[in-house]
Design a protein around this motif. Structure first.
Motif, mmCIF file in Angstrom:
data_model
loop_
_atom_site.group_PDB
_atom_site.id
_atom_site.type_symbol
_atom_site.label_atom_id
_atom_site.label_comp_id
_atom_site.label_asym_id
_atom_site.label_seq_id
_atom_site.Cartn_x
_atom_site.Cartn_y
_atom_site.Cartn_z
ATOM 1 N N VAL A 1 0.832 -1.202 0.000
ATOM 2 C CA VAL A 1 0.000 0.000 0.000
ATOM 3 C C VAL A 1 0.872 1.259 0.000
ATOM 4 C CG1 VAL A 1 -1.662 1.340 1.353
ATOM 5 C CG2 VAL A 1 -1.950 -1.125 1.122
ATOM 6 N N LEU B 1 2.380 5.821 -3.582
ATOM 7 C CA LEU B 1 3.322 6.822 -4.100
ATOM 8 C C LEU B 1 3.561 6.631 -5.598
ATOM 9 C CD1 LEU B 1 5.747 6.844 -1.044
ATOM 10 C CD2 LEU B 1 4.403 8.793 -1.846
ATOM 11 N N PHE C 1 9.801 7.708 9.769
ATOM 12 C CA PHE C 1 8.842 8.305 10.713
ATOM 13 C C PHE C 1 9.061 7.922 12.175
ATOM 14 C CE2 PHE C 1 6.467 8.334 6.674
ATOM 15 C CZ PHE C 1 6.093 9.664 6.634
ATOM 16 N N THR D 1 -5.160 3.979 2.236
ATOM 17 C CA THR D 1 -3.716 4.154 2.342
ATOM 18 C C THR D 1 -3.334 4.724 3.699
ATOM 19 O OG1 THR D 1 -3.521 4.513 -0.030
ATOM 20 C CG2 THR D 1 -1.684 5.259 1.324
ATOM 21 N N PHE E 1 -0.911 3.063 6.472
ATOM 22 C CA PHE E 1 0.271 3.877 6.762
ATOM 23 C C PHE E 1 0.338 4.203 8.254
ATOM 24 C CE2 PHE E 1 1.250 8.721 6.576
ATOM 25 C CZ PHE E 1 2.570 8.560 6.931
ATOM 26 N N PHE F 1 -2.066 11.589 10.741
ATOM 27 C CA PHE F 1 -1.532 10.962 9.533
ATOM 28 C C PHE F 1 -2.324 11.492 8.350
ATOM 29 C CE2 PHE F 1 -0.363 8.005 12.878
ATOM 30 C CZ PHE F 1 0.986 7.832 12.593
ATOM 31 N N VAL G 1 -3.356 14.778 -1.139
ATOM 32 C CA VAL G 1 -2.519 14.999 -2.312
ATOM 33 C C VAL G 1 -2.403 16.496 -2.614
ATOM 34 C CG1 VAL G 1 -2.360 14.613 -4.807
ATOM 35 C CG2 VAL G 1 -2.973 12.724 -3.296
ATOM 36 N N TYR H 1 2.148 13.693 10.104
ATOM 37 C CA TYR H 1 2.980 12.759 9.348
ATOM 38 C C TYR H 1 2.328 12.618 7.991
ATOM 39 C CZ TYR H 1 4.379 11.851 14.089
ATOM 40 O OH TYR H 1 4.791 12.006 15.368
ATOM 41 N N ASP H 2 2.970 13.175 6.998
ATOM 42 C CA ASP H 2 2.330 13.229 5.685
ATOM 43 C C ASP H 2 3.110 12.392 4.687
ATOM 44 O OD1 ASP H 2 0.313 15.262 4.005
ATOM 45 O OD2 ASP H 2 1.952 14.352 2.872
ATOM 46 N N LEU H 3 2.412 11.414 4.102
ATOM 47 C CA LEU H 3 3.087 10.491 3.196
ATOM 48 C C LEU H 3 3.631 11.204 1.967
ATOM 49 C CD1 LEU H 3 3.553 7.387 3.038
ATOM 50 C CD2 LEU H 3 1.617 7.295 1.506
ATOM 51 N N PHE H 4 2.836 12.063 1.363
ATOM 52 C CA PHE H 4 3.265 12.676 0.112
ATOM 53 C C PHE H 4 4.326 13.751 0.339
ATOM 54 C CE2 PHE H 4 -0.860 10.841 -1.103
ATOM 55 C CZ PHE H 4 -0.382 10.000 -2.084
ATOM 56 N N THR I 1 6.436 13.826 2.533
ATOM 57 C CA THR I 1 7.684 13.217 2.957
ATOM 58 C C THR I 1 8.455 12.582 1.804
ATOM 59 O OG1 THR I 1 6.632 12.764 5.065
ATOM 60 C CG2 THR I 1 8.674 11.564 4.590
ATOM 61 N N PHE I 2 7.754 11.901 0.937
ATOM 62 C CA PHE I 2 8.472 11.095 -0.057
ATOM 63 C C PHE I 2 8.434 11.640 -1.483
ATOM 64 C CE2 PHE I 2 7.501 7.971 3.295
ATOM 65 C CZ PHE I 2 8.769 7.474 3.510
ATOM 66 N N MET I 3 7.423 12.440 -1.790
ATOM 67 C CA MET I 3 7.218 12.809 -3.186
ATOM 68 C C MET I 3 8.412 13.521 -3.805
ATOM 69 S SD MET I 3 4.625 12.185 -5.018
ATOM 70 C CE MET I 3 2.945 12.652 -4.690
#
Lengths: 273, 273
Positions: free
Chosen positions: A19, A24, A94, B16, B20, B68, B72, B88-91, B93-95
């Motif tokens: 996931v 991403l 994280f 997601t 996550f 979390f 987008v 804590y933001d997935l995008f 952080t990694f985008m």
């Protein structure tokens, strides 16, 4: 299209890294990805095997591959950092910030996410699945009082997969009732459903999509004709409007999207967490 | 136990952000978390509502809550950063790192992860689910040739939920066959299964666990007695050994773990990605 190999490394099931990585990757639609899933990496030897495959891919593609990782063991993570690849690691990224914010040390234990955390919740999930299977296609109609949600809709509008997803994923007792041509001609809710109106959701679907699904099942039947599909969908939508049953159009939604929209609309509590 | 509120914000289904956030939280087992899911945040107004709830929680608990996010839209993400919380933001952080590594700009489009990306793959998923329902409990036994995997095991050893999970999640054609007392006494594989040995997996379970499950279903029956459970489990395990059918013990595994172990052991290709 430029093709890149992407590895998904995990110490257990790999569901989290699946996931995590794919959400991403879905933002990069101009590239083609070759996905390699390597779960159950729980020793240095297994990681060494994975690194060998990563190095091979790097050499073949003349690019370092992308590697998504949810390895909990920090020794393994350190080893991975020396490989010829771009690592995106959920825990490395994280965990430290969370430890600071929560003022607690993380357990760093493997298999926490998708294992059995709580037997009662786990059993509820299997129970709700059995309930859903028993109440599939209106098979048993007594005791609908136990249902948390009842999906109604014409044949092949997506009721069964949605119910099964709701029970397996969220432990929801989900029943479904197929609206037959007789029900639709009768123009009211079937009597057996009347006491449960506030727990009902009506599914609808584009007639053309329904036609395609039914044709695959019973080609050239009356049931699968475009005319029948159009009439049944129109009658079902009219029924929802007349009776105030909230409606979801499943045509362009995935099973996950239909299920989460139902959770949201009906204020259902998910039971798996 | 110290209790902290945790928010899960997303612009669509929230699947997601669920995986996550919960995979990270599972590492902090000394705290109790109150989880609040807010999906479908697709406007400034909806985010403002969410921020209001976040600020209220911060005030009540005298701690900034954890948030979390898989939003987008970068405008919404910016707004969130001013709230009294740990984000804590997935995008976020990694985008950016991914854009650098892939030398491509991300699409930053909503609803990519769990929507319908590919209709053919989606239909396969529904087809495989229908297949699994048809082949549940050995109901129809012709045409097992279409099955990618056939789970065998005594009644209530976990075959049905595992098969349904395999089909819904991975588009796998999974059949199951219940080993009856007659099959077990006969000491060989049932004739109908013989041509398919290399696609079979045998499930087993601790007799005490099986006893508990069967008692809940048919209390005080012969079927649910500890003696019957012990005998059937022993006979099934002997059968697997004698016939070389790989065995998985489902007692301490979740449905996800059993399913992914089967994928891994049987080298099955997942069809949903």
């Amino acid at each position: 299209l430029d093709r890149r190999t992407v590895f998904f490394l995990s110490d257990r099931t790999g569901i989290t890294v699946d996931v995590f990585g794919n959400s991403l990757l879905s933002q990069f639609d101009e590239l083609e990805f070759h996905r390699v899933y390597i779960p159950y990496i729980d020793s240095e030897e297994k990681l060494a095997d994975a690194i060998e495959r990563i190095e091979e891919a790097a050499e073949e593609e003349h690019h370092p591959p992308l590697v998504f990782s949810t390895l909990v063991n920090s020794g393994l993570r350190k080893q991975l950092r020396h490989a010829n690849c771009h690592v995106y690691d959920l825990f490395d990224t994280f965990m430290h910030a969370m430890e600071m914010d929560l003022k607690t040390r993380a357990a760093r234990a493997v298999g926490r996410t998708h294992g059995i955390r709580n037997l009662a919740e786990y059993e509820r999930r299997v129970d709700s699945m059995n309930f859903t299977l028993n109440y599939d296609d209106g098979a048993k109609l007594r005791d609908l009082g136990q249902a948390e949600v009842i999906l109604i809709g014409v044949s092949r509008s997506g009721k069964t997969p949605t119910c099964l997803y709701l029970s397996l994923q969220y432990g929801i007792y989900a029943a479904n009732y197929p609206l037959t041509p007789d029900d639709l001609d009768h123009k009211g809710l079937p009597a057996v459903l009347l006491p449960h109106r506030e727990r009902m959701v009506g599914l609808t679907i584009l007639p053309e999509r329904l036609y395609r699904v039914r044709q695959a099942r019973r080609p050239d039947s009356q049931y699968a004709s475009l005319e029948t599909c159009r009439r049944e969908v129109r009658q079902a939508e009219e029924l929802y409007q007349r009776t105030g049953v909230p409606m979801i159009n499943s045509s362009s939604l995935s099973i996950e999207e239909i299920a989460t929209e139902i959770l949201h609309k009906m204020h259902l509590r998910r039971h798996n967490l």
